[in-house]
Design an enzyme around this catalytic site. Structure first.
Site, PDB file in Angstrom:
ATOM      1  N   ASN A   1       0.989  -1.119   0.057  1.00 29.69           N
ATOM      2  CA  ASN A   1      -0.472  -0.195   0.073  1.00 29.69           C
ATOM      3  C   ASN A   1       1.060   1.054   0.168  1.00 29.69           C
ATOM      4  OD1 ASN A   1      -1.941   2.190   0.389  1.00 29.69           O
ATOM      5  ND2 ASN A   1      -2.751   1.212   2.787  1.00 29.69           N
ATOM      6  N   TRP A   2       1.000   2.173  -1.018  1.00 25.02           N
ATOM      7  CA  TRP A   2       1.873   3.008  -1.382  1.00 25.02           C
ATOM      8  C   TRP A   2       1.298   4.655  -0.564  1.00 25.02           C
ATOM      9  CZ3 TRP A   2       3.852   3.416  -7.037  1.00 25.02           C
ATOM     10  CH2 TRP A   2       4.769   2.140  -7.080  1.00 25.02           C
ATOM     11  N   LYS A   3       0.047   4.366   0.008  1.00 21.74           N
ATOM     12  CA  LYS A   3      -0.753   5.429   0.617  1.00 21.74           C
ATOM     13  C   LYS A   3      -0.448   6.799  -0.667  1.00 21.74           C
ATOM     14  CE  LYS A   3      -0.609   3.394   4.999  1.00 21.74           C
ATOM     15  NZ  LYS A   3      -0.608   3.696   6.370  1.00 21.74           N
TER      16      LYS A   3
ATOM     17  N   HIS B   1      -9.716   1.308   5.131  1.00 20.84           N
ATOM     18  CA  HIS B   1      -8.543   1.725   5.355  1.00 20.84           C
ATOM     19  C   HIS B   1      -8.424   2.846   6.345  1.00 20.84           C
ATOM     20  CE1 HIS B   1      -4.385   2.335   5.787  1.00 20.84           C
ATOM     21  NE2 HIS B   1      -4.307   1.817   5.587  1.00 20.84           N
TER      22      HIS B   1
ATOM     23  N   GLU C   1      -6.726   4.417   7.956  1.00 20.17           N
ATOM     24  CA  GLU C   1      -6.830   6.199   7.351  1.00 20.17           C
ATOM     25  C   GLU C   1      -8.260   6.947   6.962  1.00 20.17           C
ATOM     26  OE1 GLU C   1      -2.097   5.461   6.957  1.00 20.17           O
ATOM     27  OE2 GLU C   1      -3.470   5.785   5.311  1.00 20.17           O
TER      28      GLU C   1
ATOM     29  N   GLU D   1      -5.485  -4.754  10.271  1.00 24.52           N
ATOM     30  CA  GLU D   1      -4.497  -3.346  11.192  1.00 24.52           C
ATOM     31  C   GLU D   1      -4.788  -2.553  12.332  1.00 24.52           C
ATOM     32  OE1 GLU D   1      -5.417  -0.595   7.948  1.00 24.52           O
ATOM     33  OE2 GLU D   1      -7.333  -0.079   8.120  1.00 24.52           O
TER      34      GLU D   1
ATOM     35  N   GLY E   1       2.246   2.710  10.926  1.00 22.85           N
ATOM     36  CA  GLY E   1       2.881   3.318  10.644  1.00 22.85           C
ATOM     37  C   GLY E   1       3.957   3.978  11.856  1.00 22.85           C
TER      38      GLY E   1
ATOM     39  N   SER F   1       2.465  -2.551  10.750  1.00 17.82           N
ATOM     40  CA  SER F   1       4.008  -2.193  10.967  1.00 17.82           C
ATOM     41  C   SER F   1       5.036  -3.403  10.166  1.00 17.82           C
ATOM     42  CB  SER F   1       3.885  -1.188  11.620  1.00 17.82           C
ATOM     43  OG  SER F   1       3.851  -0.429  11.950  1.00 17.82           O
TER      44      SER F   1
ATOM     45  N   GLY G   1       2.580  -1.461   4.526  1.00 11.91           N
ATOM     46  CA  GLY G   1       2.574   0.758   3.592  1.00 11.91           C
ATOM     47  C   GLY G   1       3.879   1.111   3.473  1.00 11.91           C
ATOM     48  N   GLY G   2       4.961   1.421   4.163  1.00 11.99           N
ATOM     49  CA  GLY G   2       5.905   1.966   4.368  1.00 11.99           C
ATOM     50  C   GLY G   2       6.847   0.954   4.043  1.00 11.99           C
TER      51      GLY G   2
END
Length: 249
Positions: free
Chosen positions: A11-13, A96, A98, A167, A173, A211, A232-233
């Site tokens: 997930n590049w966000k 998600h 967010e 999640e 994050g 994470s 994610g990251g």
């Protein structure tokens, strides 16, 4: 043992650029040729056309980070499942944390988005998870079951076609991660809920999405009900993403 094939979805966000995307995807495609799992990247909508070209001829699957619950019409800024399908999108993240937190998406809207994706042959990655306050109050099971129940109720027998991503909001994050045992406990609860709704729960992939990184992926993925990761990251760094992919066997 299970015959579920693991899924690693990046997930590049809201990250990326034409140049950096090119370098990242080329490195991932080159490094994942012997992958034992399914690999996807869920990218910002403006980059779907670029990724459709970059992934051509590879095993890398394409995903979106959202989808409209509406088919078409006066919904400025929305992207429909039919539009996503034209770009070869196979997965769509829905619900998600967010989106729930910053855009006020509720359980029913998430369920409707999942339904729209399924109607066009796109697999929704349905995200569920609790906040730190909810976990500390002992409400984890109640929260994730409520979130998933809306999707089950709205989608009926099609529920066997979804992917679920647990999640924990407190571990997104933040660098904090649920322990393998904590993750397995919630995944088992979700598996039981899916089994009660459909006899095909054993084929539904449940990903962990808090994470997961190159350092902890192997121990998380070793859990019996952890069928992959929503990354994610770490998905923005080819070496890290490839290490997670290698751990998914």
């Amino acid at each position: 043992m299970t015959d579920r094939k693991k899924l690693i979805a990046g997930n590049w966000k809201m990250n990326g650029s034409i140049a950096s995307n090119d370098a990242l995807v080329r490195a991932v495609v080159a490094g994942m040729k012997d992958a034992a799992c399914t690999v996807a990247v869920c990218v910002p909508a403006p980059y779907l056309a670029q990724l459709q070209l970059l992934r051509h001829g590879s095993q890398l699957e394409l995903g979106s980070q959202d989808v409209s619950p509406h088919e078409q019409g006066a919904y400025t800024g929305e992207v429909s499942a039919a539009m996503l399908k034209e770009f070869g999108v196979r997965y769509a993240i829905v619900g998600h944390s967010e989106r729930r937190q910053y855009h006020g998406e509720g359980d029913q809207q998430v369920a409707d988005k999942a339904k729209a994706a399924l109607a066009h042959g796109i697999t929704p990655i349905v995200c569920v998870g609790e906040t730190l306050a909810e976990r500390e109050a002992g409400r984890t099971e109640e929260v994730v079951k409520r979130q998933l129940a809306a999707v089950i109720h709205t989608n009926g027998h099609c529920i066997s076609e979804i992917v679920v991503a647990y999640e924990p909001v407190w571990a997104i994050g933040t660098g904090k991660t649920a322990s393998p045992e904590q993750a397995q406990q919630v995944h088992a609860v979700l598996r039981a809920q899916l089994k009660a709704a459909t006899g095909k729960a054993d084929r539904i992939a449940i990903l962990y999405g808090g994470s997961m990184n190159a350092g902890n992926a192997a121990t998380l993925l070793a859990q019996p009900d952890v069928d992959g990761g929503l990354i994610g990251g770490a998905s923005l760094k080819a070496p890290d993403f490839l290490q997670i992919i290698a751990a998914a066997r």
